[in-house]
Design a protein around this motif. Structure first.
Motif, mmCIF file in Angstrom:
data_model
loop_
_atom_site.group_PDB
_atom_site.id
_atom_site.type_symbol
_atom_site.label_atom_id
_atom_site.label_comp_id
_atom_site.label_asym_id
_atom_site.label_seq_id
_atom_site.Cartn_x
_atom_site.Cartn_y
_atom_site.Cartn_z
ATOM 1 N N LEU A 30 10.495 18.525 -10.726
ATOM 2 C CA LEU A 30 11.889 18.221 -11.686
ATOM 3 C C LEU A 30 12.217 16.601 -12.061
ATOM 4 C CD1 LEU A 30 14.579 20.129 -9.054
ATOM 5 C CD2 LEU A 30 13.382 20.941 -11.010
ATOM 6 N N THR A 31 11.364 15.806 -11.211
ATOM 7 C CA THR A 31 11.398 14.387 -11.194
ATOM 8 C C THR A 31 10.676 14.033 -12.142
ATOM 9 O OG1 THR A 31 10.862 13.702 -9.499
ATOM 10 C CG2 THR A 31 13.454 13.940 -10.199
ATOM 11 N N ASN A 32 9.452 14.150 -11.501
ATOM 12 C CA ASN A 32 8.082 13.732 -11.965
ATOM 13 C C ASN A 32 7.398 14.254 -13.302
ATOM 14 O OD1 ASN A 32 8.654 11.282 -10.250
ATOM 15 N ND2 ASN A 32 7.688 12.013 -8.703
ATOM 16 N N LYS A 33 6.425 13.783 -14.138
ATOM 17 C CA LYS A 33 5.547 14.389 -14.191
ATOM 18 C C LYS A 33 4.683 15.270 -14.310
ATOM 19 C CE LYS A 33 1.733 12.675 -17.100
ATOM 20 N NZ LYS A 33 1.186 11.444 -17.981
ATOM 21 N N ASP B 210 -3.389 7.636 -14.419
ATOM 22 C CA ASP B 210 -2.874 7.076 -15.798
ATOM 23 C C ASP B 210 -1.126 7.252 -15.152
ATOM 24 O OD1 ASP B 210 -5.361 7.161 -17.048
ATOM 25 O OD2 ASP B 210 -4.341 9.648 -17.967
ATOM 26 N N ALA B 211 -0.533 8.197 -14.560
ATOM 27 C CA ALA B 211 0.915 8.484 -14.078
ATOM 28 C C ALA B 211 1.502 7.289 -13.738
ATOM 29 C CB ALA B 211 1.099 9.181 -13.628
ATOM 30 N N ASN B 212 0.142 6.680 -12.767
ATOM 31 C CA ASN B 212 0.654 5.523 -11.449
ATOM 32 C C ASN B 212 0.209 4.030 -12.228
ATOM 33 O OD1 ASN B 212 2.823 6.418 -9.462
ATOM 34 N ND2 ASN B 212 0.781 8.261 -10.134
ATOM 35 N N GLN B 213 -0.096 3.959 -13.558
ATOM 36 C CA GLN B 213 -0.751 2.669 -13.528
ATOM 37 C C GLN B 213 -1.737 1.726 -12.399
ATOM 38 O OE1 GLN B 213 2.184 1.766 -14.966
ATOM 39 N NE2 GLN B 213 2.451 2.987 -17.263
ATOM 40 N N TYR B 214 -2.202 3.232 -12.402
ATOM 41 C CA TYR B 214 -3.545 1.600 -11.202
ATOM 42 C C TYR B 214 -4.933 2.078 -11.712
ATOM 43 C CZ TYR B 214 -4.647 6.081 -8.918
ATOM 44 O OH TYR B 214 -4.646 7.641 -8.671
ATOM 45 N N HIS B 215 -6.117 1.363 -10.966
ATOM 46 C CA HIS B 215 -6.865 1.366 -11.573
ATOM 47 C C HIS B 215 -7.984 1.830 -9.801
ATOM 48 C CE1 HIS B 215 -5.913 -0.928 -15.177
ATOM 49 N NE2 HIS B 215 -5.335 -1.737 -14.387
ATOM 50 N N VAL C 3 0.948 -1.301 0.168
ATOM 51 C CA VAL C 3 -0.287 0.058 -0.211
ATOM 52 C C VAL C 3 1.068 1.283 -0.020
ATOM 53 C CG1 VAL C 3 -1.449 1.163 1.418
ATOM 54 C CG2 VAL C 3 -2.133 -1.563 1.458
ATOM 55 N N ARG C 4 0.481 1.662 -0.912
ATOM 56 C CA ARG C 4 1.446 3.477 -1.236
ATOM 57 C C ARG C 4 0.609 4.105 -0.990
ATOM 58 N NH1 ARG C 4 5.762 1.668 -0.306
ATOM 59 N NH2 ARG C 4 7.219 0.243 -1.901
ATOM 60 N N GLY C 5 1.281 6.029 -0.485
ATOM 61 C CA GLY C 5 0.764 6.975 -0.445
ATOM 62 C C GLY C 5 0.673 8.015 -1.759
ATOM 63 N N ILE C 6 -0.420 8.040 -2.413
ATOM 64 C CA ILE C 6 0.145 8.861 -3.549
ATOM 65 C C ILE C 6 -0.173 10.698 -3.775
ATOM 66 C CG2 ILE C 6 -0.084 8.965 -6.336
ATOM 67 C CD1 ILE C 6 -0.062 5.710 -6.183
ATOM 68 N N ARG C 7 0.111 11.462 -4.058
ATOM 69 C CA ARG C 7 -0.135 12.752 -3.474
ATOM 70 C C ARG C 7 -0.590 13.582 -5.373
ATOM 71 N NH1 ARG C 7 5.105 13.521 0.149
ATOM 72 N NH2 ARG C 7 5.710 13.028 -1.857
ATOM 73 N N ARG D 182 7.736 0.998 -6.313
ATOM 74 C CA ARG D 182 8.425 0.891 -5.050
ATOM 75 C C ARG D 182 8.454 2.553 -5.007
ATOM 76 N NH1 ARG D 182 12.451 -0.673 -8.024
ATOM 77 N NH2 ARG D 182 13.591 1.349 -8.527
ATOM 78 N N PRO D 183 8.899 3.063 -3.454
ATOM 79 C CA PRO D 183 8.291 5.136 -3.573
ATOM 80 C C PRO D 183 9.035 5.966 -3.971
ATOM 81 C CG PRO D 183 9.405 3.340 -1.592
ATOM 82 C CD PRO D 183 9.596 2.617 -2.260
ATOM 83 N N ASP D 184 10.458 4.901 -5.114
ATOM 84 C CA ASP D 184 10.981 6.545 -5.946
ATOM 85 C C ASP D 184 10.210 6.052 -6.951
ATOM 86 O OD1 ASP D 184 12.162 3.508 -5.725
ATOM 87 O OD2 ASP D 184 13.739 4.193 -7.438
ATOM 88 N N GLU D 185 9.329 5.033 -7.324
ATOM 89 C CA GLU D 185 8.415 4.819 -8.404
ATOM 90 C C GLU D 185 7.147 5.594 -9.036
ATOM 91 O OE1 GLU D 185 10.431 0.582 -10.695
ATOM 92 O OE2 GLU D 185 8.660 0.445 -8.669
ATOM 93 N N VAL D 186 6.815 5.676 -7.551
ATOM 94 C CA VAL D 186 5.540 6.307 -7.806
ATOM 95 C C VAL D 186 5.810 8.146 -8.632
ATOM 96 C CG1 VAL D 186 3.656 7.594 -5.853
ATOM 97 C CG2 VAL D 186 4.586 5.202 -5.646
ATOM 98 N N GLN D 187 4.611 8.252 -8.598
ATOM 99 C CA GLN D 187 4.697 9.953 -9.590
ATOM 100 C C GLN D 187 3.704 10.775 -8.392
ATOM 101 O OE1 GLN D 187 6.265 10.898 -12.522
ATOM 102 N NE2 GLN D 187 7.891 8.829 -12.064
#
Length: 127
Positions: free
Chosen positions: A120-123, A32-37, A2-6, A99-104
């Protein structure tokens, strides 16, 4: 896992249509950026700054396919002096293998100022 996406977005006016459209846009870009449903979402917390009260941003999510059963709660952001105005923030709690570093984390419009390090690093979109 489980991850938080902001995510965050600003609007120009305290207008119902603008708030609802901005919330829907932000959630769609986060998805779209994190490919979840929607079925992967445990719940979503949405906050708005004190100057946005024309609509519940959660109404924007209801326009998106699959979000009708996602538990959503709206709240008011802490009114810190000189903070970013007319801002909608979202925290999505999502089941993902990322992984945490893959979350956008997505910051749109003037909300890019909230996390320039991620811009700077994310979409992110600074229009």
């Amino acid at each position: 896992m489980v991850r938080g996406i902001r995510g965050a977005i600003t609007v120009e006016n305290n207008n119902s249509d603008e708030i609802i459209a901005a919330a829907a846009r932000l959630v769609k870009e986060m998805q779209d950026a994190n490919q979840y449903h929607p079925d992967d979402i445990s719940h979503m917390l949405i906050t708005v700054t004190h100057d946005l009260n024309a609509a519940f941003p959660a109404a924007g999510l209801r326009q998106l396919d699959g979000y009708d059963l996602v538990p959503v709660m709206c709240a008011q952001e802490i009114p810190v002096p000189n903070s970013l105005e007319k801002c909608i923030r979202i925290m999505a709690t999502v089941n993902t293998s990322k992984r945490p570093d893959e979350v956008q984390h997505i910051y749109l419009e003037r909300a890019v100022k909230l996390r320039p390090d991620l811009a700077l690093t994310n979409k992110c979109d600074s229009r």
